[in-house]
Scaffold this motif. Sequence first.
Motif, PDB file in Angstrom:
ATOM      1  N   PHE A  64     -10.160 -39.936   6.420  1.00 26.73           N
ATOM      2  CA  PHE A  64      -9.957 -39.004   5.309  1.00 26.73           C
ATOM      3  C   PHE A  64      -9.896 -39.692   3.942  1.00 26.73           C
ATOM      4  CE2 PHE A  64      -7.726 -37.111   9.030  1.00 26.73           C
ATOM      5  CZ  PHE A  64      -8.599 -36.067   9.245  1.00 26.73           C
ATOM      6  N   ARG A  65      -9.862 -41.025   3.923  1.00 26.71           N
ATOM      7  CA  ARG A  65      -9.664 -41.766   2.675  1.00 26.71           C
ATOM      8  C   ARG A  65     -10.950 -41.891   1.874  1.00 26.71           C
ATOM      9  NH1 ARG A  65     -10.640 -46.552   0.848  1.00 26.71           N
ATOM     10  NH2 ARG A  65     -11.220 -47.401   2.852  1.00 26.71           N
ATOM     11  N   PRO A  66     -10.943 -41.399   0.631  1.00 23.94           N
ATOM     12  CA  PRO A  66     -12.109 -41.610  -0.228  1.00 23.94           C
ATOM     13  C   PRO A  66     -12.132 -43.039  -0.767  1.00 23.94           C
ATOM     14  CG  PRO A  66     -10.387 -40.502  -1.460  1.00 23.94           C
ATOM     15  CD  PRO A  66      -9.879 -40.654  -0.043  1.00 23.94           C
ATOM     16  N   ARG A  77      -7.609 -26.460   1.594  1.00 27.17           N
ATOM     17  CA  ARG A  77      -6.957 -26.987   0.383  1.00 27.17           C
ATOM     18  C   ARG A  77      -5.468 -27.230   0.626  1.00 27.17           C
ATOM     19  NH1 ARG A  77     -11.090 -29.150  -2.309  1.00 27.17           N
ATOM     20  NH2 ARG A  77     -12.529 -27.592  -3.079  1.00 27.17           N
ATOM     21  N   PHE A  78      -4.844 -26.383   1.431  1.00 26.30           N
ATOM     22  CA  PHE A  78      -3.437 -26.583   1.766  1.00 26.30           C
ATOM     23  C   PHE A  78      -3.250 -27.935   2.449  1.00 26.30           C
ATOM     24  CE2 PHE A  78      -0.063 -26.384   4.962  1.00 26.30           C
ATOM     25  CZ  PHE A  78       1.028 -26.124   4.158  1.00 26.30           C
ATOM     26  N   PHE A  79      -4.088 -28.238   3.429  1.00 30.30           N
ATOM     27  CA  PHE A  79      -3.977 -29.503   4.147  1.00 30.30           C
ATOM     28  C   PHE A  79      -4.428 -30.688   3.297  1.00 30.30           C
ATOM     29  CE2 PHE A  79      -3.966 -26.577   7.801  1.00 30.30           C
ATOM     30  CZ  PHE A  79      -2.776 -27.002   8.386  1.00 30.30           C
ATOM     31  N   GLU A  80      -5.330 -30.461   2.379  1.00 27.04           N
ATOM     32  CA  GLU A  80      -5.794 -31.531   1.491  1.00 27.04           C
ATOM     33  C   GLU A  80      -4.721 -31.976   0.504  1.00 27.04           C
ATOM     34  OE1 GLU A  80      -9.280 -30.668  -0.761  1.00 27.04           O
ATOM     35  OE2 GLU A  80     -10.617 -30.975   0.931  1.00 27.04           O
ATOM     36  N   THR A  81      -3.846 -31.075   0.118  1.00 27.76           N
ATOM     37  CA  THR A  81      -2.876 -31.365  -0.945  1.00 27.76           C
ATOM     38  C   THR A  81      -2.069 -32.627  -0.651  1.00 27.76           C
ATOM     39  OG1 THR A  81      -2.736 -29.034  -1.516  1.00 27.76           O
ATOM     40  CG2 THR A  81      -0.935 -30.433  -2.264  1.00 27.76           C
ATOM     41  N   GLY A  82      -1.494 -32.723   0.529  1.00 28.99           N
ATOM     42  CA  GLY A  82      -0.705 -33.905   0.878  1.00 28.99           C
ATOM     43  C   GLY A  82      -1.544 -35.171   0.918  1.00 28.99           C
ATOM     44  N   LEU A  83      -2.764 -35.059   1.422  1.00 28.31           N
ATOM     45  CA  LEU A  83      -3.652 -36.227   1.458  1.00 28.31           C
ATOM     46  C   LEU A  83      -4.002 -36.685   0.056  1.00 28.31           C
ATOM     47  CD1 LEU A  83      -6.037 -35.174   4.371  1.00 28.31           C
ATOM     48  CD2 LEU A  83      -4.355 -37.026   4.405  1.00 28.31           C
ATOM     49  N   ARG A  84      -4.346 -35.755  -0.825  1.00 29.21           N
ATOM     50  CA  ARG A  84      -4.668 -36.117  -2.204  1.00 29.21           C
ATOM     51  C   ARG A  84      -3.503 -36.840  -2.868  1.00 29.21           C
ATOM     52  NH1 ARG A  84      -9.032 -33.887  -4.928  1.00 29.21           N
ATOM     53  NH2 ARG A  84     -10.296 -32.488  -3.672  1.00 29.21           N
ATOM     54  N   GLU A  85      -2.290 -36.323  -2.668  1.00 22.14           N
ATOM     55  CA  GLU A  85      -1.107 -36.959  -3.260  1.00 22.14           C
ATOM     56  C   GLU A  85      -0.925 -38.373  -2.720  1.00 22.14           C
ATOM     57  OE1 GLU A  85       2.037 -34.172  -2.453  1.00 22.14           O
ATOM     58  OE2 GLU A  85       1.270 -32.747  -3.939  1.00 22.14           O
ATOM     59  N   LYS A  86      -1.133 -38.536  -1.434  1.00 21.41           N
ATOM     60  CA  LYS A  86      -0.998 -39.860  -0.823  1.00 21.41           C
ATOM     61  C   LYS A  86      -2.041 -40.829  -1.381  1.00 21.41           C
ATOM     62  CE  LYS A  86      -0.314 -42.104   3.533  1.00 21.41           C
ATOM     63  NZ  LYS A  86       0.490 -41.888   4.696  1.00 21.41           N
ATOM     64  N   PHE A  87      -3.294 -40.377  -1.501  1.00 20.37           N
ATOM     65  CA  PHE A  87      -4.353 -41.252  -1.998  1.00 20.37           C
ATOM     66  C   PHE A  87      -4.170 -41.593  -3.470  1.00 20.37           C
ATOM     67  CE2 PHE A  87      -6.971 -39.117   1.478  1.00 20.37           C
ATOM     68  CZ  PHE A  87      -6.660 -40.114   2.396  1.00 20.37           C
ATOM     69  N   GLN A  88      -3.549 -40.703  -4.236  1.00 16.13           N
ATOM     70  CA  GLN A  88      -3.290 -40.992  -5.650  1.00 16.13           C
ATOM     71  C   GLN A  88      -2.396 -42.215  -5.811  1.00 16.13           C
ATOM     72  OE1 GLN A  88      -4.524 -40.027  -8.399  1.00 16.13           O
ATOM     73  NE2 GLN A  88      -5.491 -38.087  -7.952  1.00 16.13           N
TER      74      GLN A  88
END
Length: 168
Positions: free
Chosen positions: A4-6, A150-161
């Motif tokens: 999942f990591r960009p 998008r709900f599931f993406e939110t936590g991943l986006r925060e982690k990758f930030q």
Amino acid sequence: MGLFRPTAMKKRVTDLTPEFLQKLGCRALLLDVDNTLATYTSHEPLAGAVEWVRQREKDGFKLMIISNNFKKRVTRFGAMFGLDTLSFAIKPLPIGYLRAAHRLGVSPKECVIIGDQIFTDVVGANLCGMQSVLLTPIEPEEGFTFKVRRFFETGLREKFQSRKDVLR
């Protein structure tokens, strides 16, 4: 987590400079349409997107539009941008990504997919050995499946930030 990591995260496609793209070592850019080059409800490109594409071509990058959307919408944007297109790409399955790389005459390692969704754009890139730049969606989508993703993406986006291995 690696699936999942960009490779990188930016707000808009127009924020990607040639210097940044050269740091990634890419020769080709695969561009999503919805919430990347335009809002998902619009028939017009994001302000500055056409000029950005033309400048990246002048910089020597090969570009192509790749989308899960229907041919009519995707080819319309291809015409506006003057780019080849691949519609109904079935992202995140690697077949569309690999077909696009082949059509551009580059290896998957030389491609960067630029899009707004982790579960399609980023996962597909990681499955076929491409790099990815995850953009912030331009506008929220209305459909139920988009809201769930998008709900599931939110936590991943925060982690990758917060991760140092994801470029900004």
